[in-house]
Design a protein around this motif. Sequence first.
Motif, short mmCIF file in Angstrom:
data_model
loop_
_atom_site.label_atom_id
_atom_site.label_comp_id
_atom_site.label_asym_id
_atom_site.label_seq_id
_atom_site.Cartn_x
_atom_site.Cartn_y
_atom_site.Cartn_z
N LEU A 149 0.84 -1.20 0.00
CA LEU A 149 0.00 0.00 0.00
C LEU A 149 0.88 1.25 0.00
O LEU A 149 1.79 1.37 0.82
CB LEU A 149 -0.89 -0.01 1.26
CG LEU A 149 -1.87 1.17 1.41
CD1 LEU A 149 -2.94 1.14 0.31
CD2 LEU A 149 -2.53 1.14 2.79
N PRO A 150 0.62 2.20 -0.91
CA PRO A 150 1.44 3.42 -0.94
C PRO A 150 1.34 4.18 0.37
O PRO A 150 0.31 4.14 1.04
CB PRO A 150 0.79 4.23 -2.08
CG PRO A 150 0.04 3.24 -2.89
CD PRO A 150 -0.39 2.17 -1.97
N LYS A 181 -9.94 0.84 8.70
CA LYS A 181 -9.34 1.82 7.82
C LYS A 181 -7.96 2.17 8.36
O LYS A 181 -7.81 2.37 9.57
CB LYS A 181 -10.22 3.08 7.80
CG LYS A 181 -9.93 4.02 6.65
CD LYS A 181 -11.00 5.11 6.57
CE LYS A 181 -10.49 6.31 5.78
NZ LYS A 181 -11.48 7.38 5.68
N LEU A 182 -6.96 2.21 7.49
CA LEU A 182 -5.61 2.50 7.97
C LEU A 182 -4.77 3.16 6.88
O LEU A 182 -5.11 3.17 5.71
CB LEU A 182 -4.94 1.23 8.48
CG LEU A 182 -5.10 -0.06 7.64
CD1 LEU A 182 -4.28 0.02 6.40
CD2 LEU A 182 -4.71 -1.26 8.47
N GLU A 183 -3.66 3.73 7.33
CA GLU A 183 -2.69 4.33 6.41
C GLU A 183 -1.30 3.89 6.81
O GLU A 183 -1.01 3.75 7.99
CB GLU A 183 -2.74 5.87 6.49
CG GLU A 183 -3.81 6.49 5.65
CD GLU A 183 -3.83 8.01 5.82
OE1 GLU A 183 -2.75 8.64 5.85
OE2 GLU A 183 -4.95 8.55 5.93
N VAL A 184 -0.43 3.72 5.82
CA VAL A 184 0.98 3.44 6.13
C VAL A 184 1.67 4.77 6.34
O VAL A 184 1.61 5.65 5.49
CB VAL A 184 1.65 2.67 4.97
CG1 VAL A 184 3.15 2.56 5.22
CG2 VAL A 184 1.03 1.30 4.81
N ASP A 191 13.91 -4.08 8.25
CA ASP A 191 13.19 -5.35 8.44
C ASP A 191 11.83 -5.34 7.74
O ASP A 191 11.01 -6.20 7.95
CB ASP A 191 13.00 -5.63 9.93
CG ASP A 191 12.24 -4.51 10.62
OD1 ASP A 191 11.86 -3.53 9.93
OD2 ASP A 191 12.03 -4.61 11.85
N GLN A 192 11.62 -4.35 6.88
CA GLN A 192 10.35 -4.22 6.16
C GLN A 192 9.16 -4.04 7.10
O GLN A 192 8.03 -4.33 6.72
CB GLN A 192 10.10 -5.44 5.25
CG GLN A 192 11.26 -5.82 4.36
CD GLN A 192 11.52 -4.79 3.27
OE1 GLN A 192 10.64 -4.00 2.91
NE2 GLN A 192 12.74 -4.76 2.75
N SER A 193 9.43 -3.63 8.31
CA SER A 193 8.29 -3.39 9.21
C SER A 193 7.61 -2.08 8.84
O SER A 193 8.20 -1.22 8.18
CB SER A 193 8.74 -3.39 10.68
OG SER A 193 9.57 -2.26 10.93
N LEU A 194 6.37 -1.94 9.27
CA LEU A 194 5.58 -0.76 8.91
C LEU A 194 5.02 -0.08 10.14
O LEU A 194 4.69 -0.74 11.13
CB LEU A 194 4.39 -1.17 8.03
CG LEU A 194 4.67 -1.86 6.70
CD1 LEU A 194 3.35 -2.31 6.08
CD2 LEU A 194 5.41 -0.91 5.76
N GLN A 208 5.94 -9.87 7.89
CA GLN A 208 5.18 -11.12 7.77
C GLN A 208 3.68 -10.89 7.92
O GLN A 208 2.87 -11.42 7.16
CB GLN A 208 5.67 -12.09 8.86
CG GLN A 208 5.33 -13.53 8.54
CD GLN A 208 5.64 -14.44 9.70
OE1 GLN A 208 6.31 -14.05 10.66
NE2 GLN A 208 5.14 -15.66 9.62
N LEU A 209 3.33 -10.06 8.89
CA LEU A 209 1.92 -9.76 9.10
C LEU A 209 1.38 -8.95 7.93
O LEU A 209 0.30 -9.24 7.39
CB LEU A 209 1.75 -8.98 10.42
CG LEU A 209 0.33 -8.67 10.85
CD1 LEU A 209 -0.50 -9.94 10.92
CD2 LEU A 209 0.32 -7.97 12.21
N ALA A 210 2.15 -7.96 7.49
CA ALA A 210 1.69 -7.07 6.43
C ALA A 210 1.40 -7.84 5.13
O ALA A 210 0.50 -7.48 4.37
CB ALA A 210 2.73 -5.99 6.17
#
Lengths: 222, 222
Positions: A149-150, A181-184, A191-194, A208-210
């Motif tokens: 997601l952008p 509803k969410l935003e990054v 670690d590619q975490s968000l 992993q979750l994302a």
Amino acid sequence: MNYSISEENYIKAIYHLQGESGTVTTNALAEKLSTKAASVTDMMKKLSAKKLLNYKPYYGFTLSTEGKKVALFIIRRHRLWEFFLSQKLGFDWEEVHQLAEELEHVSNKVLIDRLDEFLGFPPFDPHGDPIPDSKGRIASRNNLPLSLLPKNKPGIVCQVTNQSAEMLELLKHKSIGIGTKLEVRKHFPFDQSLELKIKKQIVTISEQLAKNIFVTYDENAN
Amino acid sequence: MNYSISEENYIKAIYHLQGESGTVTTNALAEKLSTKAASVTDMMKKLSAKKLLNYKPYYGFTLSTEGKKVALFIIRRHRLWEFFLSQKLGFDWEEVHQLAEELEHVSNKVLIDRLDEFLGFPPFDPHGDPIPDSKGRIASRNNLPLSLLPKNKPGIVCQVTNQSAEMLELLKHKSIGIGTKLEVRKHFPFDQSLELKIKKQIVTISEQLAKNIFVTYDENAN
DNA sequence: TTTAAAATTTAGACAAATCTAAAAAATGAC
DNA sequence: GTCATTTTTTAGATTTGTCTAAATTTTAAA
């Protein structure tokens, strides 16, 4: 226009197996329905006679246009009942499928349309699968994993691919569910975490979750 | 512990026909179920073998204690769905019965108990018939026609015996429905008409209407 | 109390959905 | 390209719930 419970179960199973127009084989269907190949052949003759199938002996079958229409209405009923069971009666995600298997065969159209209205015309069931509308149309959606997601574009959670108890526990803890509803806000390449914004809260989730959370996202929004 | 749709329909029909322990005859049951006497005899043998019936050939049948228990659970499901259809989905009184005939055969106990809870444990269905609780008990009730309700004693509408469109129209106009709380304020001997208090409003109704409305009333209240 | 009528049960058949076992067709290994 | 293996279909049987027609039992009238 009215089909037996058995017929409906076959139609639905074929729909799920054929996906985007692949052909379904006798054995695959027998396996899916926990029955025997001979029983499948018998039923295929019957559904074929009713023009719900394209069936060429020894070469498998696909649903006809009419067959697909019937399948979508069965799936509509199934998913609306799932939504009802989850949202109104408080059943867990894992429980609703089995219960909806029975309810889906109650097929009065007005009843289902009223149920849909009562539930607020939900576009997705508790598993995130789309619910066909009263005309059998499925919402086309812009569906992508949360990991793609952008940044700063609002997305709505519409599907969760891993449904293990551990995953559900984690989602619950983070207040993430179908429809959330969410935003990054940030993306850490290490670690590619968000970091997400969910209802004015900042929440961190792993790569992993994302990858297991799918969101709908409107490119034109915002 | 699990019965087919057909078996359930027979059990329910016997329950309704036998009322307070009368014996049910083969022909009466065949008539009620729109089937043939021979089919009834066949099914009676089956239900008898399952110990749901007291059956003496040529002399009719009654439900056994177990049979009555089963009947009460079927009726519970039927009436809860009727309540749901009427209260939540906005169906009219006349429509709910037919729809509930299908839903009643979905028999998962937890589902029905949760539905009951969701609906607020209603004691009566939209027709005013009592809904057995999760243990199969029916609320004992002090049930009498509104025309006999003592003055200034609060009663709750629990049943309406005439369900014609005309009657329903009138009830709607007067804001009277199942569950409506009311009191008789005046009784005019001239035409047996009544003045009621309903939610702080004074409403006049005819004798004819009063005779068709049944109320529960607690002698000790007030 | 006999007997005709009515009610009920039995006997045999049928449709739906399933099964097992055997036959037919397609597939793929050589 | 042939032949064994796999897949699918056919044939025949079974279960559930129904039916019609015939036989049996009960009931009630004369």
